[in-house]
Design a protein around this motif. Structure first.
Motif, PDB file in Angstrom:
ATOM      1  N   MET A  40       0.065   4.625  24.566  1.00 54.61           N
ATOM      2  CA  MET A  40      -1.122   5.092  25.282  1.00 54.61           C
ATOM      3  C   MET A  40      -2.008   3.907  25.666  1.00 54.61           C
ATOM      4  O   MET A  40      -2.586   3.870  26.756  1.00 54.61           O
ATOM      5  CB  MET A  40      -1.903   6.077  24.414  1.00 54.61           C
ATOM      6  N   MET A  41      -2.116   2.927  24.752  1.00 56.88           N
ATOM      7  CA  MET A  41      -2.901   1.724  25.052  1.00 56.88           C
ATOM      8  C   MET A  41      -2.282   0.961  26.219  1.00 56.88           C
ATOM      9  O   MET A  41      -2.991   0.440  27.095  1.00 56.88           O
ATOM     10  CB  MET A  41      -2.966   0.836  23.816  1.00 56.88           C
ATOM     11  N   LEU A  42      -0.947   0.902  26.248  1.00 55.85           N
ATOM     12  CA  LEU A  42      -0.263   0.228  27.351  1.00 55.85           C
ATOM     13  C   LEU A  42      -0.622   0.860  28.692  1.00 55.85           C
ATOM     14  O   LEU A  42      -0.888   0.166  29.670  1.00 55.85           O
ATOM     15  CB  LEU A  42       1.252   0.302  27.150  1.00 55.85           C
ATOM     16  N   ILE A  43      -0.622   2.188  28.732  1.00 59.87           N
ATOM     17  CA  ILE A  43      -0.924   2.888  29.983  1.00 59.87           C
ATOM     18  C   ILE A  43      -2.351   2.599  30.434  1.00 59.87           C
ATOM     19  O   ILE A  43      -2.611   2.323  31.615  1.00 59.87           O
ATOM     20  CB  ILE A  43      -0.706   4.405  29.821  1.00 59.87           C
ATOM     21  N   VAL A  44      -3.299   2.637  29.509  1.00 62.64           N
ATOM     22  CA  VAL A  44      -4.708   2.416  29.855  1.00 62.64           C
ATOM     23  C   VAL A  44      -4.915   1.000  30.394  1.00 62.64           C
ATOM     24  O   VAL A  44      -5.570   0.806  31.431  1.00 62.64           O
ATOM     25  CB  VAL A  44      -5.608   2.668  28.625  1.00 62.64           C
ATOM     26  N   LEU A  45      -4.358   0.006  29.709  1.00 64.12           N
ATOM     27  CA  LEU A  45      -4.516  -1.375  30.164  1.00 64.12           C
ATOM     28  C   LEU A  45      -3.857  -1.593  31.523  1.00 64.12           C
ATOM     29  O   LEU A  45      -4.404  -2.288  32.392  1.00 64.12           O
ATOM     30  CB  LEU A  45      -3.914  -2.334  29.130  1.00 64.12           C
ATOM     31  N   THR A  46      -2.686  -1.003  31.723  1.00 68.71           N
ATOM     32  CA  THR A  46      -1.999  -1.133  33.013  1.00 68.71           C
ATOM     33  C   THR A  46      -2.809  -0.472  34.119  1.00 68.71           C
ATOM     34  O   THR A  46      -2.933  -1.007  35.226  1.00 68.71           O
ATOM     35  CB  THR A  46      -0.603  -0.502  32.937  1.00 68.71           C
ATOM     36  N   MET A  47      -3.358   0.693  33.831  1.00 67.94           N
ATOM     37  CA  MET A  47      -4.154   1.424  34.813  1.00 67.94           C
ATOM     38  C   MET A  47      -5.367   0.608  35.252  1.00 67.94           C
ATOM     39  O   MET A  47      -5.719   0.573  36.441  1.00 67.94           O
ATOM     40  CB  MET A  47      -4.600   2.756  34.220  1.00 67.94           C
ATOM     41  N   LEU A  48      -5.989  -0.111  34.315  1.00 67.66           N
ATOM     42  CA  LEU A  48      -7.204  -0.851  34.627  1.00 67.66           C
ATOM     43  C   LEU A  48      -6.926  -2.201  35.271  1.00 67.66           C
ATOM     44  O   LEU A  48      -7.674  -2.638  36.146  1.00 67.66           O
ATOM     45  CB  LEU A  48      -8.025  -1.064  33.347  1.00 67.66           C
ATOM     46  N   LEU A  49      -5.845  -2.868  34.836  1.00 74.16           N
ATOM     47  CA  LEU A  49      -5.646  -4.252  35.238  1.00 74.16           C
ATOM     48  C   LEU A  49      -4.547  -4.469  36.266  1.00 74.16           C
ATOM     49  O   LEU A  49      -4.664  -5.338  37.127  1.00 74.16           O
ATOM     50  CB  LEU A  49      -5.352  -5.108  33.995  1.00 74.16           C
ATOM     51  N   LEU A  50      -3.454  -3.733  36.179  1.00 70.15           N
ATOM     52  CA  LEU A  50      -2.327  -3.993  37.079  1.00 70.15           C
ATOM     53  C   LEU A  50      -1.609  -2.687  37.419  1.00 70.15           C
ATOM     54  O   LEU A  50      -0.492  -2.444  36.963  1.00 70.15           O
ATOM     55  CB  LEU A  50      -1.354  -4.988  36.426  1.00 70.15           C
ATOM     56  N   PRO A  51      -2.229  -1.835  38.223  1.00 71.33           N
ATOM     57  CA  PRO A  51      -1.606  -0.543  38.535  1.00 71.33           C
ATOM     58  C   PRO A  51      -0.266  -0.667  39.258  1.00 71.33           C
ATOM     59  O   PRO A  51       0.533   0.263  39.211  1.00 71.33           O
ATOM     60  CB  PRO A  51      -2.656   0.144  39.424  1.00 71.33           C
ATOM     61  N   SER A  52       0.001  -1.808  39.898  1.00 66.87           N
ATOM     62  CA  SER A  52       1.299  -1.969  40.560  1.00 66.87           C
ATOM     63  C   SER A  52       2.446  -2.005  39.561  1.00 66.87           C
ATOM     64  O   SER A  52       3.600  -1.761  39.923  1.00 66.87           O
ATOM     65  CB  SER A  52       1.302  -3.244  41.405  1.00 66.87           C
ATOM     66  N   ALA A  53       2.148  -2.302  38.281  1.00 67.63           N
ATOM     67  CA  ALA A  53       3.180  -2.289  37.242  1.00 67.63           C
ATOM     68  C   ALA A  53       3.259  -0.943  36.540  1.00 67.63           C
ATOM     69  O   ALA A  53       4.097  -0.762  35.649  1.00 67.63           O
ATOM     70  CB  ALA A  53       2.904  -3.389  36.207  1.00 67.63           C
ATOM     71  N   ALA A  54       2.404   0.002  36.936  1.00 65.55           N
ATOM     72  CA  ALA A  54       2.371   1.299  36.264  1.00 65.55           C
ATOM     73  C   ALA A  54       3.683   2.079  36.345  1.00 65.55           C
ATOM     74  O   ALA A  54       4.047   2.752  35.371  1.00 65.55           O
ATOM     75  CB  ALA A  54       1.227   2.145  36.831  1.00 65.55           C
ATOM     76  N   PRO A  55       4.427   2.030  37.461  1.00 63.86           N
ATOM     77  CA  PRO A  55       5.705   2.758  37.466  1.00 63.86           C
ATOM     78  C   PRO A  55       6.640   2.317  36.354  1.00 63.86           C
ATOM     79  O   PRO A  55       7.237   3.146  35.673  1.00 63.86           O
ATOM     80  CB  PRO A  55       6.272   2.438  38.858  1.00 63.86           C
ATOM     81  N   LEU A  56       6.771   1.003  36.144  1.00 62.90           N
ATOM     82  CA  LEU A  56       7.668   0.496  35.108  1.00 62.90           C
ATOM     83  C   LEU A  56       7.105   0.720  33.711  1.00 62.90           C
ATOM     84  O   LEU A  56       7.743   1.332  32.850  1.00 62.90           O
ATOM     85  CB  LEU A  56       7.925  -1.000  35.328  1.00 62.90           C
ATOM     86  N   ILE A  57       5.877   0.236  33.482  1.00 62.95           N
ATOM     87  CA  ILE A  57       5.286   0.345  32.147  1.00 62.95           C
ATOM     88  C   ILE A  57       4.962   1.793  31.816  1.00 62.95           C
ATOM     89  O   ILE A  57       5.078   2.223  30.660  1.00 62.95           O
ATOM     90  CB  ILE A  57       4.032  -0.547  32.054  1.00 62.95           C
ATOM     91  N   GLY A  58       4.580   2.583  32.832  1.00 67.20           N
ATOM     92  CA  GLY A  58       4.270   3.995  32.590  1.00 67.20           C
ATOM     93  C   GLY A  58       5.478   4.766  32.088  1.00 67.20           C
ATOM     94  O   GLY A  58       5.387   5.548  31.134  1.00 67.20           O
ATOM     95  N   MET A  59       6.645   4.548  32.705  1.00 70.48           N
ATOM     96  CA  MET A  59       7.853   5.237  32.250  1.00 70.48           C
ATOM     97  C   MET A  59       8.300   4.722  30.878  1.00 70.48           C
ATOM     98  O   MET A  59       8.780   5.483  30.045  1.00 70.48           O
ATOM     99  CB  MET A  59       8.977   5.040  33.270  1.00 70.48           C
ATOM    100  N   LEU A  60       8.120   3.420  30.641  1.00 67.49           N
ATOM    101  CA  LEU A  60       8.435   2.849  29.331  1.00 67.49           C
ATOM    102  C   LEU A  60       7.555   3.480  28.254  1.00 67.49           C
ATOM    103  O   LEU A  60       8.043   3.879  27.182  1.00 67.49           O
ATOM    104  CB  LEU A  60       8.221   1.331  29.367  1.00 67.49           C
ATOM    105  N   ALA A  61       6.266   3.595  28.555  1.00 69.57           N
ATOM    106  CA  ALA A  61       5.334   4.191  27.595  1.00 69.57           C
ATOM    107  C   ALA A  61       5.622   5.673  27.389  1.00 69.57           C
ATOM    108  O   ALA A  61       5.539   6.185  26.259  1.00 69.57           O
ATOM    109  CB  ALA A  61       3.896   3.990  28.086  1.00 69.57           C
ATOM    110  N   PHE A  62       5.963   6.377  28.459  1.00 68.18           N
ATOM    111  CA  PHE A  62       6.273   7.802  28.350  1.00 68.18           C
ATOM    112  C   PHE A  62       7.467   8.031  27.427  1.00 68.18           C
ATOM    113  O   PHE A  62       7.429   8.847  26.503  1.00 68.18           O
ATOM    114  CB  PHE A  62       6.558   8.379  29.735  1.00 68.18           C
TER     115      PHE A  62
END
Length: 492
Positions: A328-350
């Motif tokens: 969950m922390m990974l998703i929040v940090l990605t959302m705030l700082l680098l949303p272009s990486a959200a597809p990769l990190i978001g699926m990893l976190a999910f």
């Protein structure tokens, strides 16, 4: 891969590299011959002469840091490579900036300009003998997977895809109805299959070693230096006239090979340089498979015997709450700082959250097993479908093989050097065994096993596996972040 077969594996690797080298040389010769034929056209020579004069005049106003990178002329300033402009563009892609200045997704979609990616190989037809060469390469890839144990889950379907797409008259890769073409368009040429792979990786990954020792993230980050270092290597290859002419998009896609992460390499190349996807994917997976051969010499060259024998403390137990909160922390940090990486990190976190929360075990097992197996088959077949001679037998592909190896070696080396640097500041008894620094690449868990194996060679009681898993899993996140930076900065 059994380490007792190292010498045989080296022979196989040399054969594979030799075949790719021959293909590259043929491509270079073909390029040179083509240019000679073109230069014989007197009208075209005159036209080119005029263009040279125009370019020479423009060069005076287009030098140094203001130089326009080839392929980015119409990017409205995104070609500017000055550090201040680079940081400004990067800040404007953060989630914080976009939340403040956002007009909403609907308005943004209306303003977006759809850029159709042209296939530079469309309409090109290779000589018949080159298809035979590609079929031979396909069989070699199959042998490396089935006979030598080099990433068999990936290389076997890639090899079969290579063989099938090059069979004359089969038309399996011919759009729109060819089976391999359908697979490619369904999920390889876009982000669908790589995202599913990252979901499965998340369900299979334990971030406990990284949570227990957060400073290991520095080793995973240091290994990404190989990714960015490769951009300079691309610039050097571009100095060879008439052979290499990579633009910044292609350079970024090639550089990701240094992270030793196949799905991320496919994802970035699909976004930035789809015409190079086949050779980038094969190079990334090949170097992942060759980790036990490539890394040990680098690790031993950069460390002393005393350093290799350093014992590390056993990691503290990590609570379930920490493991659940981490994705969950990974998703929040990605959302705030680098949303272009959200597809990769978001699926990893999910995928990781589904595993760690413990209330949807059926979903977790499906992600780890059935879904991962099915998607791996389809993704690998789709990658193999792009292994056609017009895309592989050329100078650019040969350069990618070389640059990918350089990127991977530099990534391994910088992880080891970062561990040595950290030891300068760590107290006695808390030193890091530099061997685990090479595990900062994304090849999970193979790189961690290699670190452990080399450590055991010098001290049979020195088990480094769990400590090495910290930088190893942080490398997965680090490569995804590097991919996000490239996409945010250079994607149109």
């Amino acid at each position: 891969m059994p380490f007792s077969k190292t010498e045989n594996n080296k022979k196989i690797a040399f054969i594979m590299i030799a075949i790719m080298a021959v293909a590259g040389i043929m491509g270079i010769m073909k390029t040179a011959l083509t240019k000679d034929v073109i230069s014989s056209d007197s009208n075209l020579v005159l036209a080119q002469s005029d263009e040279v004069k125009t370019d020479a005049a423009a060069e005076k106003d287009n030098t140094g840091m203001d130089r326009v990178i080839p392929g980015t002329e119409n990017w409205n300033g995104k070609h500017d490579i000055r550090p201040a402009s680079f940081l400004k563009n990067l800040w404007e892609t953060t989630g914080i900036y976009q939340m403040i200045h956002s007009k909403g997704q609907t308005a943004a979609a209306e303003e977006a300009v759809e850029v159709e990616k042209e296939d530079p190989f469309a309409g090109k037809k290779a000589p018949g003998y080159q298809y035979l060469i590609m079929i031979a390469i396909g069989f070699l890839i199959i042998y490396l997977g089935a006979g030598r144990g080099f990433e068999p889950l990936l290389l076997i379907p890639i090899g079969f895809g290579t063989v099938l797409v090059n069979i004359p008259g089969a038309n399996m890769g011919l759009p729109p109805d060819g089976m391999l073409s359908i697979i490619y368009n369904a999920g390889v040429g876009n982000e669908f299959f790589p995202m599913l792979i990252f979901m499965g990786i998340g369900a299979m990954t334990d971030f406990g070693p990284l949570i227990a020792n957060p400073k290991m993230a520095l080793l995973g980050g240091a290994a990404q230096f190989g990714v960015f270092f490769t951009l300079f290597g691309v610039s050097l290859l571009n100095l060879i006239p008439g052979v290499f002419d990579y633009n910044i998009l292609q350079a970024s896609a090639i550089a990701i090979i240094g992270g030793a992460d196949g799905p991320t390499s496919i994802y970035v190349s699909a976004k930035l340089a789809p015409e190079l996807m086949a050779v980038i994917a094969v190079a990334a997976y090949s170097y992942m498979a060759l980790v036990p051969m490539i890394q040990p010499p680098i690790m031993k060259a950069l460390t002393t015997k005393k350093e290799r024998m350093i014992h590390m403390d056993q990691l503290r137990p990590v609570s379930k709450a920490e493991k659940v909160l981490f994705p969950m922390m990974l998703i929040v940090l990605t959302m705030l700082l680098l949303p272009s990486a959200a597809p990769l990190i978001g699926m990893l976190a999910f995928g990781n959250f589904v595993k760690q929360c413990g209330v949807v075990e059926r979903l977790s097992k499906t992600m780890e097993n059935e879904m991962m197996n099915i998607v791996s088959i389809l993704l690998s077949l789709g990658v193999g479908s792009q292994m056609t001679p017009e895309k592989i037998i050329n100078g650019k592909s040969f350069g990618i093989i070389i640059l990918g190896l350089v990127a991977f070696c530099v990534a391994s080396a910088t992880g080891v050097l970062m561990a040595k640097l950290m030891n300068v500041f760590l107290p006695k008894g808390k030193k890091i065994n530099p061997l685990i620094g090479s595990a900062g690449v994304s090849a999970v868990p193979m790189a961690a096993r290699v670190s452990n194996k080399v450590g055991l060679e010098y001290d049979p009681s020195n088990f480094l596996l769990m400590n090495a898993m910290g930088p190893n899993v942080s490398g997965v996140i680090g490569t995804a972040i590097a991919a996000g930076v490239f996409i945010a900065t250079f994607a149109k």
